[in-house]
Design a protein around this motif. Structure first.
Motif: not given
Length: 479
Positions: A278-295
């Motif tokens: 669900q964290c990926v589904a709601v992300c407007p940029t499509g990133v997976d927060i579980r992979q750490g801080q990302q660009e």
């Protein structure tokens, strides 16, 4: 040999491209191969996001605010006048703009150092407009699954109708975005009277057209790709963060190993993450927060809302995804944000810039005077034995009305001012030159150079008196 070098260069180029693709895969960056249809869920961070985005209503409504019968904030570029309520800033006071730009640049730096890319997640016009566009899209086309299905469906009358309405609304928003921008630079009500009858300035039509197309393309189609590839802030924000910066983060120690919840489960051996995505589904940029801080993470915190709702359903405490620093997640002692040295440095610069801006605004005088001494010749010996100097006075009227300015001079008891019997008629927002002469008997000069002071005085339309003065020098022959 040349052929071998060419083959090697091709191998290096191919390996570089492969490395870029591997980096994109590791960082979960959507390179534009698919349209992201983010799921919209209610929550405290979604409410905060809308609240912060509502600040942009000032952009649309600000030009219609009136003050003393005129537009309260008007950047009148053709006349080089910038009206801020009762204050008028002219090019001579443009140093305040530099301080204003410095203030916002440092403010962006200090906010990023404290809480990451809060500008991107809550205030950035690209983020806000994209959020509005996708909200309209959902209202017309339905939830993400329905939108994907509609995109893949063949063209039909129903699809054409829905798509036409959506794109029509998008274009209308883009148009009013451009129209509102132009309204800050010309009277908004006059713009409404002239724009639709072909009587507005050509620059107004060009600006509205550029904003319409730009908003439509950036917020409607490019969306998160603008953040990835066009916005420089996404590239430099990495050096503005450190291990004590608060950002939306996944608590890996608590969440791993992931495992789905089973109905017959009696004792859970996996972590708290149920791998619901669900964290990926709601992300407007499509990133997976579980992979750490990302660009691609714009720190909008929508993933926190999604994760908290799932934790409530499975009976586990909230905060698996939360605002946290890297020090906190790795179990190191955390440092109070406001005690960090660079925050104090940033805050000091902010204070100085703000003090300079406030000083400039509060010290704006309605009348300014400049004096230029004639250099060729420096003085003239008259037939009556007097020494005469020639001066060019420049009277700057910062008010909105024409004023009559009387000129005087002081600094010597036997000094005579010639050419200032009639007041100078100074036009609003402009510099009016005036030529005057000062005479002093030669025998009354005690030195080759005598300091003098020119005075300008006027009565404003409000009834108040405005004064200005400027020091100069009276030059005579060598004693």
């Amino acid at each position: 040999m040349e052929k071998v070098k060419s083959m090697r260069n091709q191998e290096v180029s191919a390996s570089s491209v492969d490395a870029l693709y591997r980096e994109a895969d590791d960082w979960h960056v959507n390179t534009g191969g698919e349209t992201i249809h983010a799921k919209r869920l209610p929550g405290r961070w979604r409410r905060l996001k809308w609240l912060m985005a509502s600040v942009w209503l000032l952009y649309f409504l600000g030009p219609y605010l009136r003050w003393n019968g005129q537009q309260a904030v008007l950047f009148d570029i053709p006349n080089r006048q910038y009206h801020l309520f009762s204050a008028t800033v002219l090019p001579q006071d443009f140093w305040m703009l530099s301080l204003l730009l410095l203030f916002f640049a440092i403010l962006l730096a200090v906010v990023t150092a404290l809480v990451g890319r809060a500008w991107c997640g809550f205030f950035c016009f690209q983020t806000v407009w994209t959020d509005v566009f996708t909200w309209i899209e959902q209202r017309l086309e339905g939830p993400p699954a329905a939108r994907r299905k509609l995109d893949k469906a063949p063209m039909s009358l129903g699809k054409l109708r829905i798509k036409s309405i959506k794109h029509g609304i998008w274009i209308a928003i883009g148009f009013f975005t451009g129209f509102s921008f132009v309204a800050w630079f010309t009277d908004a009500f006059v713009l409404w009277q002239t724009f639709f009858f072909g009587q507005a300035n050509g620059a107004a039509y060009a600006t509205v057209a550029l904003f319409t197309v730009g908003t439509y393309v950036l917020a409607g189609f490019l969306r998160e790709q603008t953040c990835f590839w066009l916005c420089p802030y996404a590239r430099i924000q990495g050096v503005m963060l450190d291990k004590s910066t608060l950002v939306p983060a996944y608590d890996e120690q608590r969440g791993e190993p992931r495992g789905r919840v089973r109905r017959d489960e009696t004792g859970r051996t996996a972590g708290d993450c149920v791998d619901c995505n669900q964290c990926v589904a709601v992300c407007p940029t499509g990133v997976d927060i579980r992979q750490g801080q990302q660009e691609g993470c714009i720190t909008c915190a929508l993933c926190i809302d999604a994760c908290d709702q799932v934790m409530d359903k499975v009976g586990r405490p909230r905060g698996l995804i939360r605002y946290a620093s890297l020090d906190e997640l790795e179990g190191r002692p955390t440092q109070t944000l406001m005690l960090r040295p660079r925050v104090w440095v940033y805050t000091g610069i902010l204070g100085l810039a703000l003090a300079g801006i406030l000083y400039g605004l509060t010290s704006l005088a309605p009348l300014e005077l400049k004096v230029l001494h004639e250099r060729a010749p420096l003085y003239v010996l008259l037939s009556d034995g007097s020494i005469q100097n020639k001066y060019t006075l420049k009277v700057l009227n910062k008010t909105h009305e024409p004023i009559s300015v009387r000129i005087g001079v002081s600094g010597h008891d036997r000094m005579t001012l010639v050419g200032a019997d009639d007041p100078v008629q100074a036009e609003p927002g402009s510099v009016t030159p005036a030529m005057v002469f000062v005479k002093i008997p030669r025998r009354a000069l005690a030195a080759q150079q005598q300091p003098i002071v020119f005075h300008a005085e006027t009565r404003l339309p409000s009834g108040a008196t405005a004064e200005a003065e400027r020091e100069s020098v009276f030059i005579g022959p060598d004693r």
